[in-house]
Enzyme design. Sequence first.
Site, PDB file in Angstrom:
ATOM      1  N   ASP A  88      36.205  45.087  40.426  1.00  0.00           N
ATOM      2  CA  ASP A  88      35.282  44.974  41.576  1.00  0.00           C
ATOM      3  C   ASP A  88      35.702  43.589  42.481  1.00  0.00           C
ATOM      4  O   ASP A  88      35.511  42.673  42.367  1.00  0.00           O
ATOM      5  CB  ASP A  88      34.160  44.258  40.927  1.00  0.00           C
ATOM      6  CG  ASP A  88      32.943  44.097  41.759  1.00  0.00           C
ATOM      7  OD1 ASP A  88      32.929  44.698  43.292  1.00  0.00           O
ATOM      8  OD2 ASP A  88      31.571  43.768  41.379  1.00  0.00           O
ATOM      9  N   SER A  89      36.522  44.268  43.379  1.00  0.00           N
ATOM     10  CA  SER A  89      37.059  43.550  44.652  1.00  0.00           C
ATOM     11  C   SER A  89      36.590  43.662  46.127  1.00  0.00           C
ATOM     12  O   SER A  89      36.797  43.011  46.877  1.00  0.00           O
ATOM     13  CB  SER A  89      38.576  43.842  44.717  1.00  0.00           C
ATOM     14  OG  SER A  89      38.703  45.148  44.817  1.00  0.00           O
ATOM     15  N   LYS A  90      35.804  44.902  46.177  1.00  0.00           N
ATOM     16  CA  LYS A  90      35.074  45.151  47.434  1.00  0.00           C
ATOM     17  C   LYS A  90      36.207  45.090  48.700  1.00  0.00           C
ATOM     18  O   LYS A  90      35.826  44.396  49.613  1.00  0.00           O
ATOM     19  CB  LYS A  90      33.835  44.474  47.658  1.00  0.00           C
ATOM     20  CG  LYS A  90      32.761  44.571  46.576  1.00  0.00           C
ATOM     21  CD  LYS A  90      31.762  43.715  46.873  1.00  0.00           C
ATOM     22  CE  LYS A  90      30.488  43.963  45.960  1.00  0.00           C
ATOM     23  NZ  LYS A  90      31.002  43.537  44.488  1.00  0.00           N
ATOM     24  N   ARG A  91      37.368  45.573  48.545  1.00  0.00           N
ATOM     25  CA  ARG A  91      38.468  45.592  49.668  1.00  0.00           C
ATOM     26  C   ARG A  91      38.092  46.304  50.684  1.00  0.00           C
ATOM     27  O   ARG A  91      37.292  47.473  50.479  1.00  0.00           O
ATOM     28  CB  ARG A  91      39.839  45.936  48.946  1.00  0.00           C
ATOM     29  CG  ARG A  91      40.352  45.035  47.831  1.00  0.00           C
ATOM     30  CD  ARG A  91      40.412  43.491  48.096  1.00  0.00           C
ATOM     31  NE  ARG A  91      41.016  42.737  47.317  1.00  0.00           N
ATOM     32  CZ  ARG A  91      41.055  41.199  47.008  1.00  0.00           C
ATOM     33  NH1 ARG A  91      40.218  40.677  47.758  1.00  0.00           N
ATOM     34  NH2 ARG A  91      41.651  40.512  46.326  1.00  0.00           N
ATOM     35  N   THR A 115      36.280  48.808  43.818  1.00  0.00           N
ATOM     36  CA  THR A 115      35.204  48.853  44.657  1.00  0.00           C
ATOM     37  C   THR A 115      35.987  48.600  46.088  1.00  0.00           C
ATOM     38  O   THR A 115      36.767  47.942  46.181  1.00  0.00           O
ATOM     39  CB  THR A 115      34.256  48.158  44.541  1.00  0.00           C
ATOM     40  OG1 THR A 115      34.547  46.763  44.415  1.00  0.00           O
ATOM     41  CG2 THR A 115      33.383  48.300  43.117  1.00  0.00           C
TER      42      THR A 115
END
Length: 268
Positions: A88-91, A115
Amino acid sequence: MFIRRLEQRQLKANSLLCVGLDPQPDKLAALGVDLATWLKAIVDATAEHACAFKPQIAHFSAMAAEQHLADIIQYIHRNHPDIPVILDSKRGDIGSTAERYAEEAFKRYRADALTANPYLGGDTLTPYTQYRDKGVVVLCKTSNPQSGQLQDLVLQSGQALFLHVAKLAAEQWNNNNNVMLVVGATYPEQLKAIREQVGDMPLLIPGIGAQGGDLAATLNAGLRADGLGLMISASRSIIYAGNDADYAQKAALAAKQLTTDINQLRDY
């Protein structure tokens, strides 16, 4: 392929539960346990009930614990090899930087999915989606209270921005069939609209548990006809269910209970 692996695990474990791994130093200090011990204990205690694990990268990097993140992902691969791991990094960034983020997730940490933020456009997702055996979980309608400030804006087409993201994900970004969407359980009506837009595309659902999302409404709005199509993500309500020496057992009980609740509502 990530989505096939995920659904195989969901069927094997009879579970839609994705367990988030969000270490907090104050919580660990109160328990008197070190990070490595806590992570392994939580993973082993909840694995039976999990279809995926989702470590949140900021919780590790803020503690300068990137090696612990790498170690726990490898621990899951080694000891629970059929359970995929979502970083879960939302890059989200332009091409050359996105390529490095992809290497970080898939080569450095060896995650099975990550993510990603689509705000910069579809070309910035290509560095992730080109890894055909990996998953790319794209933010669509997030669970936070003010997500609508941007995501609910109505475009000239008359469609809300979050639905346009869903449309692009289904029609343009998913050439390798490895894209999923993040849709918050706190917005079941929007979830229903997204399901209608994207067909059978799997969805990652945060917001159950500590954020107060309605489980029954979520399942009613988002489940596919086959009883799959959703990953119900829960972190704090499971991993911090106990505050004493039995923290792992309490996490296992919380994971079991949520899985049971989900299965009763979906009649599985």
